[in-house]
Design a protein around this motif. Structure first.
Motif, PDB file in Angstrom:
ATOM      1  N   GLY A 353     -36.779 -57.063   6.729  1.00 52.06           N
ATOM      2  CA  GLY A 353     -36.566 -55.476   6.548  1.00 52.06           C
ATOM      3  C   GLY A 353     -35.496 -55.082   7.596  1.00 52.06           C
ATOM      4  N   ALA A 354     -34.739 -53.868   6.917  1.00 52.92           N
ATOM      5  CA  ALA A 354     -33.524 -53.197   7.716  1.00 52.92           C
ATOM      6  C   ALA A 354     -34.363 -52.341   8.810  1.00 52.92           C
ATOM      7  N   ILE A 355     -33.452 -52.002  10.004  1.00 53.74           N
ATOM      8  CA  ILE A 355     -33.639 -50.992  10.637  1.00 53.74           C
ATOM      9  C   ILE A 355     -32.634 -49.687  10.358  1.00 53.74           C
ATOM     10  N   VAL A 356     -33.344 -48.554  10.321  1.00 59.50           N
ATOM     11  CA  VAL A 356     -32.301 -47.529   9.923  1.00 59.50           C
ATOM     12  C   VAL A 356     -32.774 -46.160  10.421  1.00 59.50           C
ATOM     13  N   PHE A 357     -31.554 -45.807  11.317  1.00 60.82           N
ATOM     14  CA  PHE A 357     -31.642 -44.611  12.059  1.00 60.82           C
ATOM     15  C   PHE A 357     -30.892 -43.384  10.976  1.00 60.82           C
ATOM     16  N   ASP A 358     -32.010 -42.378  10.568  1.00 62.59           N
ATOM     17  CA  ASP A 358     -31.323 -41.463   9.588  1.00 62.59           C
ATOM     18  C   ASP A 358     -31.012 -40.171  10.204  1.00 62.59           C
ATOM     19  N   ASP A 359     -29.816 -39.843  10.474  1.00 61.64           N
ATOM     20  CA  ASP A 359     -29.593 -38.442  11.119  1.00 61.64           C
ATOM     21  C   ASP A 359     -30.244 -38.169  12.220  1.00 61.64           C
ATOM     22  N   VAL A 360     -30.511 -38.834  13.206  1.00 60.95           N
ATOM     23  CA  VAL A 360     -31.267 -38.864  14.441  1.00 60.95           C
ATOM     24  C   VAL A 360     -30.737 -37.971  15.506  1.00 60.95           C
ATOM     25  N   THR A 361     -31.434 -36.864  15.907  1.00 64.26           N
ATOM     26  CA  THR A 361     -30.896 -36.128  17.057  1.00 64.26           C
ATOM     27  C   THR A 361     -32.072 -36.144  17.959  1.00 64.26           C
ATOM     28  N   PHE A 362     -32.002 -36.577  19.274  1.00 60.95           N
ATOM     29  CA  PHE A 362     -32.849 -36.702  20.152  1.00 60.95           C
ATOM     30  C   PHE A 362     -32.585 -36.266  21.743  1.00 60.95           C
ATOM     31  N   SER A 363     -33.135 -35.341  22.391  1.00 59.59           N
ATOM     32  CA  SER A 363     -33.225 -34.851  23.735  1.00 59.59           C
ATOM     33  C   SER A 363     -34.417 -35.192  24.606  1.00 59.59           C
ATOM     34  N   TYR A 364     -34.135 -35.908  25.888  1.00 55.49           N
ATOM     35  CA  TYR A 364     -35.293 -36.281  26.691  1.00 55.49           C
ATOM     36  C   TYR A 364     -35.891 -34.935  27.033  1.00 55.49           C
ATOM     37  N   SER A 366     -37.019 -33.870  29.717  1.00 59.16           N
ATOM     38  CA  SER A 366     -36.554 -33.177  30.850  1.00 59.16           C
ATOM     39  C   SER A 366     -35.067 -32.476  31.002  1.00 59.16           C
ATOM     40  N   ARG A 367     -34.537 -32.850  29.747  1.00 61.73           N
ATOM     41  CA  ARG A 367     -33.317 -32.340  29.413  1.00 61.73           C
ATOM     42  C   ARG A 367     -33.012 -31.805  28.108  1.00 61.73           C
ATOM     43  N   GLN A 368     -33.828 -30.967  27.824  1.00 62.48           N
ATOM     44  CA  GLN A 368     -33.825 -30.434  26.317  1.00 62.48           C
ATOM     45  C   GLN A 368     -32.598 -29.930  25.760  1.00 62.48           C
ATOM     46  N   ASN A 369     -31.778 -29.396  26.827  1.00 62.51           N
ATOM     47  CA  ASN A 369     -30.288 -28.857  26.431  1.00 62.51           C
ATOM     48  C   ASN A 369     -29.166 -29.896  26.482  1.00 62.51           C
ATOM     49  N   PRO A 371     -28.415 -33.193  24.545  1.00 58.62           N
ATOM     50  CA  PRO A 371     -28.846 -34.365  23.586  1.00 58.62           C
ATOM     51  C   PRO A 371     -28.263 -35.496  23.732  1.00 58.62           C
ATOM     52  N   ALA A 372     -29.244 -36.598  23.895  1.00 55.32           N
ATOM     53  CA  ALA A 372     -28.845 -37.968  24.288  1.00 55.32           C
ATOM     54  C   ALA A 372     -28.224 -38.632  23.053  1.00 55.32           C
ATOM     55  N   LEU A 373     -28.850 -38.295  21.669  1.00 59.73           N
ATOM     56  CA  LEU A 373     -28.267 -38.559  20.447  1.00 59.73           C
ATOM     57  C   LEU A 373     -28.103 -37.414  19.840  1.00 59.73           C
ATOM     58  N   ASN A 374     -27.071 -37.359  19.021  1.00 56.72           N
ATOM     59  CA  ASN A 374     -26.633 -35.946  18.193  1.00 56.72           C
ATOM     60  C   ASN A 374     -26.479 -36.517  16.701  1.00 56.72           C
ATOM     61  N   GLY A 375     -27.462 -36.533  16.099  1.00 53.52           N
ATOM     62  CA  GLY A 375     -27.102 -36.712  14.609  1.00 53.52           C
ATOM     63  C   GLY A 375     -26.574 -38.011  14.143  1.00 53.52           C
ATOM     64  N   ILE A 376     -27.115 -39.271  14.638  1.00 52.70           N
ATOM     65  CA  ILE A 376     -26.576 -40.449  14.399  1.00 52.70           C
ATOM     66  C   ILE A 376     -27.281 -41.198  13.061  1.00 52.70           C
ATOM     67  N   ASP A 408     -40.203 -39.547  20.204  1.00 51.29           N
ATOM     68  CA  ASP A 408     -39.681 -39.514  18.826  1.00 51.29           C
ATOM     69  C   ASP A 408     -38.877 -38.411  18.877  1.00 51.29           C
ATOM     70  N   PRO A 409     -37.751 -38.710  17.832  1.00 50.75           N
ATOM     71  CA  PRO A 409     -36.606 -37.625  17.780  1.00 50.75           C
ATOM     72  C   PRO A 409     -37.064 -36.212  17.469  1.00 50.75           C
ATOM     73  N   GLN A 410     -36.296 -35.522  17.861  1.00 45.64           N
ATOM     74  CA  GLN A 410     -36.365 -33.864  17.550  1.00 45.64           C
ATOM     75  C   GLN A 410     -36.350 -33.705  15.992  1.00 45.64           C
ATOM     76  N   SER A 411     -35.261 -34.566  15.455  1.00 44.92           N
ATOM     77  CA  SER A 411     -34.991 -34.432  13.812  1.00 44.92           C
ATOM     78  C   SER A 411     -34.433 -35.596  13.475  1.00 44.92           C
ATOM     79  N   GLY A 412     -34.509 -35.990  12.147  1.00 45.06           N
ATOM     80  CA  GLY A 412     -34.096 -37.299  11.746  1.00 45.06           C
ATOM     81  C   GLY A 412     -35.195 -38.111  11.697  1.00 45.06           C
TER      82      GLY A 412
END
Length: 600
Positions: A353-364, A366-369, A371-376, A408-412
């Motif tokens: 099986g493949a590993i797929v990141f689909d438009d993932v945006t995430f902030s920790y 403690s650092r909500q403002n 983004p550690a990942l921005n739409g990858i 968990d990512p905030q989106s994607g």
């Protein structure tokens, strides 16, 4: 550590202001399985209370017959008194055994339940609470609860029975004197209620400070080498001293309040009893009551007064235990932002099986403002070896954190073999992943068991084969007891490179279809790195592999290199392709390889 100058929980003030002794009801689910033991303890407790209340009746008979010189009756009364005393001793011993055993059993269950809950909480939970505070709740707070279940509650019930029964027998002995005693009760109850609420608040605050102190100590001791290397022992000790002194100041306020309550209550009770006795003495002088009746009344009055005094003492303990119960209930009822689905689907076979990141945006959390990942978006084909590179803080390790579903990512969404991580049970898909983290973890156990942690059912031969593949076998057999050598807390007996090789051997032994290597060779010397690199390349041949590395020489042979910058993917390709493009990767490669050559 500077943040330790205040109670650690955001809503501590609200909780401290709570006056609910009913918080102790949270303990019932843990007591319920032992209802028979509880019932037996209750019977023993009732027996001892009843026997205690019978003794003054016997004393009255002895005193009144002593005046009349009825010797045969006196012998009978003394014999009966010995039987009563024997029953009292037996009942008290039985009550102590049952109640103390119940307390130990319940507290052991609570500790296990809290630990079981905490060990499953995601790393997102621990961004907002120190592990030292969690440990304090598991140890210090449960000790308070043990004191309550194993002692205070039974003593409180016994004194309550004596208070109620004694009050009834006071009226039976002399209604007039008993009515005078009742006038004291409201005066006594007011300070118990008012100061008891204050005690409850101070008890909770004190427990928060104790947990704060434990958190500070845990953080400093776990980082003791860094503290000593930067000669910050005195400063660290002063910070711990400050928190400990604040805890002591909080305890002083609690102790003072409790002492004031004790003084007020005891003075009110016994001064009232003295006044009532004076009236009783007048009744004896006027032949309204006998000496035996007055003695009986005095004993019951003392018993009732002592019961009230004991209840005020125990009330303070119950207040503190209520606060401790609330704190433990918070951990047991804590909501994890990362949770399994109500009806999780079975994890598919990951090997194909493949590993797929689909438009993932995430902030920790403690650092909500930030983004550690921005739409990858990233797809890793089955069996492909992908290297993630880029400057520090670019988001590489976050990819691994999300793939393990520590967050968990905030989106994607992220899928494994076409199934969303959030639709599967975490334990289910994690069994198909082997990881070597950036900070190699070594447990306070033997070298053999540290490696076997990757697969607990592995044989000794399989453990040793994994150690050889990770270039760890030679240094392990050189230890005093070889594979059975104890490695110390956090692997204190090993060097950084040796700890990494233990972690790599653990991942090799797991033999999972997905392999995650987060700076897995960063602490190795050149020769060990070459040996481990060969083992990793062989291991990755039939596995889907993600490698995070700053040393680009270790990932030149990857099928594809993905370059991160500021939480985004800026380049992808083979080593040669990316060097030819002249982008970020080419600049990083030029810096490393050119400076490395110059240094050589």
């Amino acid at each position: 550590m500077a943040a330790m100058a205040k109670p650690p929980t955001d809503n501590a003030q609200d909780r401290a202001g709570s006056k609910r002794i009913s918080a102790l009801a949270e303990l019932w689910p843990f007591i319920r399985p032992y209802r028979l033991m509880l019932a037996a303890a209750f019977v023993a407790l009732t027996l001892t209370a009843m026997v205690s209340l019978v003794l003054p009746l016997a004393v009255r008979r002895v005193v009144d017959n002593f005046e009349g010189g009825a010797t045969p009756l006196l012998k009978q009364y003394f014999s009966a008194a010995l039987i009563v005393v024997g029953l009292l001793a037996l009942g008290t011993g039985l009550r102590y055994y049952l109640v103390t055993r119940l307390g130990e059993r319940v507290v052991a269950d609570i500790r296990k339940a809290v630990f079981d809950r905490m060990v499953t909480m995601s790393p997102a939970f621990y961004e907002n609470i120190m592990t030292g505070e969690v440990l304090s709740r598991i140890t210090t707070d449960t000790t308070l609860i043990l004191s309550v279940i194993g002692s205070s509650v039974s003593v409180a019930l016994r004194n309550l029975f004596i208070f109620v029964g004694g009050l009834f027998l006071l009226f039976f002995t002399s209604a007039k004197l008993a009515a005078l005693v009742l006038l004291i009760v409201p005066v006594v109850i007011v300070p118990i209620v008012v100061l008891g609420r204050r005690l409850r608040k101070l008890g909770r605050e004190n427990q928060d400070w104790i947990a704060n102190s434990s958190g500070s100590a845990s953080e400093a001791l776990l980082s003791v080498q860094t503290v000593q290397a930067f000669t910050q022992e005195v400063r660290t000790a002063l910070k711990f001293s400050d928190v400990t002194e604040r805890s002591f100041d909080s305890a002083k306020r609690r102790i003072l309040t409790r002492a004031m309550m004790t003084v007020i209550v005891i003075f009110m009770i016994f001064s009232g009893v003295v006044g009532v006795l004076w009236v009783g003495a007048q009744d004896v002088a006027n032949s309204i009551m006998t000496v035996g009746e007055l003695v009986q009344f005095v004993i019951y009055a003392v018993m009732v007064a002592g019961a009230v005094g004991a209840l005020t003492e125990i009330w303070g303990e119950l207040q503190r235990a209520a606060g401790a119960t609330e704190r433990l209930a918070e951990l047991l009822n804590a909501k994890d932002t990362v949770a399994d689905a109500a009806s999780p689907v079975d994890a598919p076979e990951m090997k194909n099986g493949a590993i797929v990141f689909d438009d993932v945006t995430f902030s920790y959390p403690s650092r909500q403002n930030m983004p550690a990942l921005n739409g990858i978006s990233l797809t890793v084909a089955p069996g492909e070896t992908i290297a993630l590179v880029g400057p520090s803080g670019a988001g590489k390790s976050t990819v691994v954190q999300l793939l393990m579903r520590f967050f968990d990512p905030q989106s994607g969404k992220i899928t494994l073999a076409g199934t969303d991580l959030r639709d599967m049970a975490r334990d289910d898909f994690r069994k198909q992943i082997a990881i070597v983290p950036q900070d190699a973890v070594v447990f306070a156990d033997t070298a053999r068991e540290n490696i076997r942690f990757g697969r607990p059912d592995a044989t000794d031969a399989e453990v040793e084969a994994a150690a050889k593949a990770a270039a760890a076998h030679d240094f392990i057999v050189a230890l005093e007891n070889g594979y059975d050598s104890y490695l110390g807390e956090r692997g204190v007996m090993l060097s950084g490179g040796q700890k990494q090789r233990i972690a790599i051997a653990r991942a090799i032994l797991r033999d999972a279809p997905i392999l995650l290597l987060d700076e897995a060779t960063s602490a190795l010397d050149a020769e060990s790195e070459r040996l481990v690199q060969g083992a990793v390349e062989k291991l990755a041949q039939d596995r889907t592999t993600l490698i995070i590395a700053h040393r680009l020489a270790t990932i030149k042979q990857a099928d594809r290199i993905v370059v991160f910058e500021d939480g985004q993917i800026v380049e992808q390709g083979t080593h040669d392709d990316l060097v030819a493009k002249g982008g970020l990767y080419a600049r990083l490669a030029k810096l490393q390889f050119t400076e490395g050559s110059a240094a050589a």
